[in-house]
Write a protein that holds these residues in place. Structure first.
Motif, short mmCIF file in Angstrom:
data_model
loop_
_atom_site.label_atom_id
_atom_site.label_comp_id
_atom_site.label_asym_id
_atom_site.label_seq_id
_atom_site.Cartn_x
_atom_site.Cartn_y
_atom_site.Cartn_z
N LYS A 143 0.84 -1.21 0.00
CA LYS A 143 0.00 0.00 0.00
C LYS A 143 0.87 1.25 0.00
O LYS A 143 1.84 1.35 0.76
N LEU A 144 0.47 2.22 -0.82
CA LEU A 144 1.12 3.52 -0.85
C LEU A 144 0.62 4.34 0.33
O LEU A 144 -0.59 4.47 0.52
N ARG A 145 1.54 4.88 1.12
CA ARG A 145 1.15 5.64 2.31
C ARG A 145 1.39 7.15 2.15
O ARG A 145 0.74 7.94 2.79
N LEU A 146 2.37 7.53 1.31
CA LEU A 146 2.69 8.95 1.15
C LEU A 146 3.36 9.17 -0.19
O LEU A 146 4.18 8.36 -0.62
N GLU A 147 3.02 10.28 -0.83
CA GLU A 147 3.60 10.66 -2.11
C GLU A 147 3.95 12.14 -2.03
O GLU A 147 3.08 12.97 -1.77
N VAL A 148 5.25 12.46 -2.21
CA VAL A 148 5.73 13.83 -2.02
C VAL A 148 6.77 14.16 -3.09
O VAL A 148 7.66 13.35 -3.36
N GLU A 149 6.69 15.36 -3.65
CA GLU A 149 7.71 15.81 -4.60
C GLU A 149 9.00 16.11 -3.84
O GLU A 149 8.97 16.75 -2.78
N ALA A 150 10.13 15.61 -4.39
CA ALA A 150 11.40 15.78 -3.67
C ALA A 150 12.58 15.53 -4.59
O ALA A 150 12.45 14.95 -5.67
N GLN A 151 13.74 15.94 -4.10
CA GLN A 151 15.01 15.61 -4.76
C GLN A 151 15.68 14.47 -3.99
O GLN A 151 15.52 14.36 -2.77
N TRP A 152 16.43 13.66 -4.70
CA TRP A 152 17.24 12.58 -4.11
C TRP A 152 18.69 12.99 -4.29
O TRP A 152 19.13 13.30 -5.39
#
Length: 152
Positions: free
Chosen positions: A20-29
């Motif tokens: 299950k997907l719990r969180l989706e956030v735009e970000a840099q790695w």
């Protein structure tokens, strides 16, 4: 660490049927060299942390919680330029930094990694807990305080 995990036709990660997907956030790695791999999306699932580049479809990473040795919020600008979620893989110094576009998402990402990591205990930890439970069960109930070496 899996480089370039599978994507669906709309660019999201391919998940296991029970994942299950719990969180989706735009970000840099940022890798251990502290250089950005670009902007993308972090997907925190109940089994993995996945980052997929938003434009370069061949760039992305996935790590399961058993491979994650350490994760923490880093605010030390002497160590790293941005507030971020610092993650360490193993003890070899393999680490990476997740830097959400919106700084207030740092805590959300960290908290969700903590929550999902707890859903994936190490097999050794489970065995130790079961062993402790079995040992305490075989000893029976607490006999109470000892007086002169004997329970009363």
């Amino acid at each position: 660490l899996i480089a370039n995990p599978s994507r669906t036709s709309n660019g999201t990660p391919v998940l296991d049927t029970d994942e299950k997907l719990r969180l989706e956030v735009e970000a840099q790695w940022f890798g251990k060299d502290k250089k950005s791999k670009g902007t993308g999306t972090i997907y925190v699932t109940e089994k993995n942390i996945i980052w997929l580049h938003s434009e370069a479809k061949e760039v992305g990473y996935s790590i399961d919680y058993h491979s994650l040795t350490l994760h923490a919020v880093s605010r030390d600008s002497k160590h790293f330029l941005h507030e971020c979620v610092y993650c360490q893989i193993g003890f070899e110094g393999d680490d990476f930094y997740l830097v959400p576009t919106d700084e207030k998402d740092v805590k959300k990402v960290y908290d969700m990694i903590c929550t999902c990591s707890a859903l994936n205990p190490d097999a050794e930890e489970e065995e130790e807990a079961l062993s402790e439970l079995m040992t305490s069960a075989s000893l029976g109930p607490n006999p109470g305080p000892l007086q002169n070496g004997h329970a009363h």
